[in-house]
Write a protein that holds these residues in place. Structure first.
Motif, PDB file in Angstrom:
ATOM      1  N   VAL A 167      86.781  53.411  -2.170  1.00 10.27           N
ATOM      2  CA  VAL A 167      86.331  52.248  -2.929  1.00 10.27           C
ATOM      3  C   VAL A 167      86.026  52.669  -4.370  1.00 10.27           C
ATOM      4  O   VAL A 167      85.640  53.804  -4.628  1.00 10.27           O
ATOM      5  N   THR A 168      86.219  51.738  -5.290  1.00  8.45           N
ATOM      6  CA  THR A 168      85.861  52.019  -6.681  1.00  8.45           C
ATOM      7  C   THR A 168      84.358  51.790  -6.849  1.00  8.45           C
ATOM      8  O   THR A 168      83.706  51.174  -6.006  1.00  8.45           O
ATOM      9  N   PHE A 169      83.845  52.265  -7.985  1.00 11.12           N
ATOM     10  CA  PHE A 169      82.426  52.062  -8.262  1.00 11.12           C
ATOM     11  C   PHE A 169      82.107  50.572  -8.352  1.00 11.12           C
ATOM     12  O   PHE A 169      81.088  50.115  -7.825  1.00 11.12           O
ATOM     13  N   SER A 170      82.989  49.799  -8.953  1.00  4.65           N
ATOM     14  CA  SER A 170      82.759  48.356  -9.060  1.00  4.65           C
ATOM     15  C   SER A 170      82.646  47.709  -7.680  1.00  4.65           C
ATOM     16  O   SER A 170      81.815  46.825  -7.469  1.00  4.65           O
ATOM     17  N   ALA A 216      81.629  49.208  -4.993  1.00  6.74           N
ATOM     18  CA  ALA A 216      80.362  49.655  -4.411  1.00  6.74           C
ATOM     19  C   ALA A 216      79.190  48.899  -5.033  1.00  6.74           C
ATOM     20  O   ALA A 216      78.197  48.605  -4.356  1.00  6.74           O
ATOM     21  N   VAL A 217      79.287  48.568  -6.333  1.00  4.98           N
ATOM     22  CA  VAL A 217      78.249  47.758  -6.979  1.00  4.98           C
ATOM     23  C   VAL A 217      78.129  46.415  -6.265  1.00  4.98           C
ATOM     24  O   VAL A 217      77.044  45.980  -5.886  1.00  4.98           O
ATOM     25  N   LEU A 225      79.140  45.574  -3.291  1.00  3.40           N
ATOM     26  CA  LEU A 225      78.658  45.784  -1.927  1.00  3.40           C
ATOM     27  C   LEU A 225      77.139  45.967  -1.911  1.00  3.40           C
ATOM     28  O   LEU A 225      76.429  45.381  -1.083  1.00  3.40           O
ATOM     29  N   ALA A 226      76.612  46.774  -2.848  1.00  8.85           N
ATOM     30  CA  ALA A 226      75.170  47.011  -2.890  1.00  8.85           C
ATOM     31  C   ALA A 226      74.416  45.713  -3.166  1.00  8.85           C
ATOM     32  O   ALA A 226      73.333  45.478  -2.628  1.00  8.85           O
ATOM     33  N   LEU A 227      74.993  44.845  -3.990  1.00 11.46           N
ATOM     34  CA  LEU A 227      74.279  43.633  -4.398  1.00 11.46           C
ATOM     35  C   LEU A 227      74.423  42.478  -3.416  1.00 11.46           C
ATOM     36  O   LEU A 227      73.558  41.610  -3.337  1.00 11.46           O
ATOM     37  N   GLY A 264      76.125  42.899  -0.005  1.00 11.30           N
ATOM     38  CA  GLY A 264      76.330  43.258   1.393  1.00 11.30           C
ATOM     39  C   GLY A 264      77.767  43.072   1.853  1.00 11.30           C
ATOM     40  O   GLY A 264      78.075  43.281   3.016  1.00 11.30           O
ATOM     41  N   LEU A 268      81.917  43.933   1.126  1.00 11.67           N
ATOM     42  CA  LEU A 268      82.905  44.722   0.386  1.00 11.67           C
ATOM     43  C   LEU A 268      83.908  43.768  -0.241  1.00 11.67           C
ATOM     44  O   LEU A 268      84.537  42.977   0.454  1.00 11.67           O
ATOM     45  N   PRO A 295      73.362  36.156  -6.907  1.00  8.20           N
ATOM     46  CA  PRO A 295      72.152  35.389  -7.206  1.00  8.20           C
ATOM     47  C   PRO A 295      71.853  35.410  -8.714  1.00  8.20           C
ATOM     48  O   PRO A 295      71.980  36.461  -9.347  1.00  8.20           O
ATOM     49  N   ILE A 302      69.765  38.191 -10.664  1.00  8.77           N
ATOM     50  CA  ILE A 302      70.239  39.532 -10.998  1.00  8.77           C
ATOM     51  C   ILE A 302      71.480  39.516 -11.884  1.00  8.77           C
ATOM     52  O   ILE A 302      72.132  40.540 -12.077  1.00  8.77           O
ATOM     53  N   ALA A 316      71.876  42.087 -14.609  1.00  9.60           N
ATOM     54  CA  ALA A 316      72.162  43.466 -14.200  1.00  9.60           C
ATOM     55  C   ALA A 316      73.560  43.895 -14.640  1.00  9.60           C
ATOM     56  O   ALA A 316      73.792  45.071 -14.928  1.00  9.60           O
ATOM     57  N   MET A 318      74.093  47.266 -16.595  1.00  6.52           N
ATOM     58  CA  MET A 318      74.941  48.352 -16.085  1.00  6.52           C
ATOM     59  C   MET A 318      76.048  48.689 -17.074  1.00  6.52           C
ATOM     60  O   MET A 318      76.373  49.857 -17.298  1.00  6.52           O
TER      61      MET A 318
END
Lengths: 229, 229, 229, 229
Positions: free
Chosen positions: B4-7, B9-10, B12-14, B16, B18, B181, B184, B187, B191
């Motif tokens: 996965v790219t960093f984007s 993963a961002v 996904l983190a925000l 939940g 992918l 949301p 955020i 963010a 970033m």
């Protein structure tokens, strides 16, 4: 509350001991001595920049405090370490502070390291140092910290280097004599700077347009200068 | 990791979830669009000021981020709130987005309130907006968020006000369509700015003398301009 | 924009060079490898504490970043310095990296100094290190940085000390091979942590009551774990 | 320096006026009243978390200050705004403060909005409020600010709601009477908290192991409690 001054409460919080009225008077003078250097200090500048983008008060103060580092305001702790090293060596090696000062000047010189608290970009002599030392002596607080930095100053002079004791050096010496741990020496500079940061932030947000370019040599601060009191 | 790219993963983190490769491509374009505006941004300036006093990297980044507030970089969340209000009203009142846009323009005008994301100090049209919207449409991501801001733009134009959709507005619209949301939304700007802040901090600490006066219109940044890629 | 990923733009901002697709893939893996360690990281904790008192997003992120220091997340720069010292010495003294590794282990041991990037509190081997190194080798990026840390690991093993290369060490080695200046090595950890901090802040402010006691071993974070992708 | 206390210098920096000895005594009591609430305050907690990862003093103080927001310590400004609104309305509408208090309680109630400075989670009556108000009256400083909050308190009581004036409310009322701008009211709480933050940071870095889990209800702070003076 109602019986102690804020300076006394500061000392109590940091050491667990309620200071005598003499120490309290000295603490007041020490905090007042660092209160503000005018608009071009980086901490004032960073706080104004943050304020100018609409930051709440605490965040703008935070930006200011994050600009208090080893080249601006954070030399007190380093100065204390040097003085404590000298005092410890004098005790361990049964030498005088003068003898240790001569040795340390040679050693630091050989390593091309500066000794914090000595030398100043602007003043040849900082009038605040004389004032603080005279008060510390008069109140019976001055001890080995003040003696050690005066020994360093004297022996630098003897080898032709006229490095005045700057206000950071004066604070470092007195804080050593007040038995404040060196790790928190810079806290005195930080605490002293908060009122000035607040004044800068308020002025920026109440008088200036948001997002202006803030030129460091052309800041409109025209508030009071506490040093002239 | 490695897949996965960093984007991605961002996202996904925000959220939940992918994201699909299409959404990932759009996220990359969104982050790249905000990466740096050049040396006069207040965040760059505060980070350099902190760095110039000897701050460690994280503290100087912190000073920069504390200068990202409602007048600089924090308009995305506000823009999202307006778009979500419009979409919700259209649904509740069984009206079209166009009808709601006309009503909201009148209401905000009566209250002398600006609508975030529309209007720009410099550009008459921001080329980044066109690029991001065309990509969002092509990838099938554009939905009611993009439609709502385009309706606002169109109906402002109809009453003689030519307010281009700025890049904050473009990001707000697409983030609404990505179901991020609104709390955020900013963010993404924060970033996107970190790499530029790091470049400024490094340049200040590796090339400039400590404690210099940093003039906001005369910063020596001569690094690459990622926008020209 | 639309053509480069965020990771590529990060590298471009920091070095002035647009990275190849291979390097871009490796950068993505590196950033993803550090994205989040779960709720007990001090940076997550400080960000939640700030958020819980009502901080705006940027200030809460700031509190988190101010908790990324030498005991948490800031070991990458230190690790890079050690590896660069080793590589430089090998070149200056015309020795192999293996010979230098043996010397450095002895020297650091004599001074009772740790070598950053080796050893781990939890894992005996960090699976992320193997993954990153295999990717770096496959993509042709691995060079003297990776060789130097592997030499240190091997020769520690030879004297009976089994110190796995942790993820900070892996990042340090690859960043050396990517010619990133060591002063900004920690930026990769900081950037990687922002999405996780944002997720923590949002969860705290949207689900929890203000001013609760946040117990570090009992945080309710139940969001996705990007590492399991 | 040597003639003014730090509290006087704070007032001078913020207002441009050197305060009388009476006002100075009151300022000392106000600052001392907020000095520390013990280890479970979020600001103490965030500062300790940052310190525990190895932050320098200024950065750890910064993390603490970033945790002083509307749910913790930033209620003074809001309280001042309400009192100033009441005083202004009384003057504009030629009514008494009592009449305005009755109206405002009804209005805020209808909008389900709290009035800052009234009500307390722990104390039924905060002894600090009585002390500060008695000192403010004795020193001739108490004016419409104190009268307005006492009117609000009285008329809440009359409708069966016993909301004590908490210490934030007491500070808000007196700061109104001292003509401090409401935008900087929170600065008094922030300044008062710095010594406590410094004590927490020093204790964390000198006594605890790095990166420990800091449980908010089980902090080892055993320093002095300035309130017991």
């Amino acid at each position: 509350m109602g019986h102690v001054t804020f300076s006394q409460a500061v000392y109590l919080a940091l050491t667990g001991v309620l200071p005598s009225p003499e120490v309290a008077k000295l603490l007041d003078a020490m905090l007042v001595s660092s209160i503000d250097h005018g608009p071009t200090a980086p901490s004032a500048y960073a706080a104004r920049t943050s304020a100018s983008t609409g930051a709440p008060l605490n965040a703008a103060i935070g930006a200011g405090i994050l600009s208090i580092n080893r080249f601006h305001g954070a030399a007190i702790s380093d100065g204390m370490m040097v003085l404590l090293e000298g005092i410890q060596r004098a005790q361990d090696e049964k030498k005088t502070l003068d003898e240790i000062a001569v040795e340390m000047i040679a050693e630091y010189g050989a390593q091309k390291k500066r000794i914090g608290g000595l030398g100043h970009r602007i003043h040849s002599d900082d009038p605040r140092t004389a004032k603080l030392f005279s008060l510390a002596k008069e109140l019976g607080v001055a001890g080995q910290g003040v003696q050690m930095i005066e020994a360093l100053h004297k022996h630098f002079h003897a080898i032709g280097k006229d490095l005045p004791i700057n206000v950071d050096g004066a604070l470092a010496a007195i804080l050593v004599d007040l038995e404040i741990p060196p790790e928190i020496g810079n806290a005195f500079f930080i605490m002293a700077r908060i009122p000035g940061l607040v004044a800068h932030i308020f002025e920026e947000q109440s008088r200036e347009r948001p997002m202006r370019h803030i030129h460091p040599t052309d800041v409109t601060y025209d508030g009071p200068d506490p040093r002239s009191v």
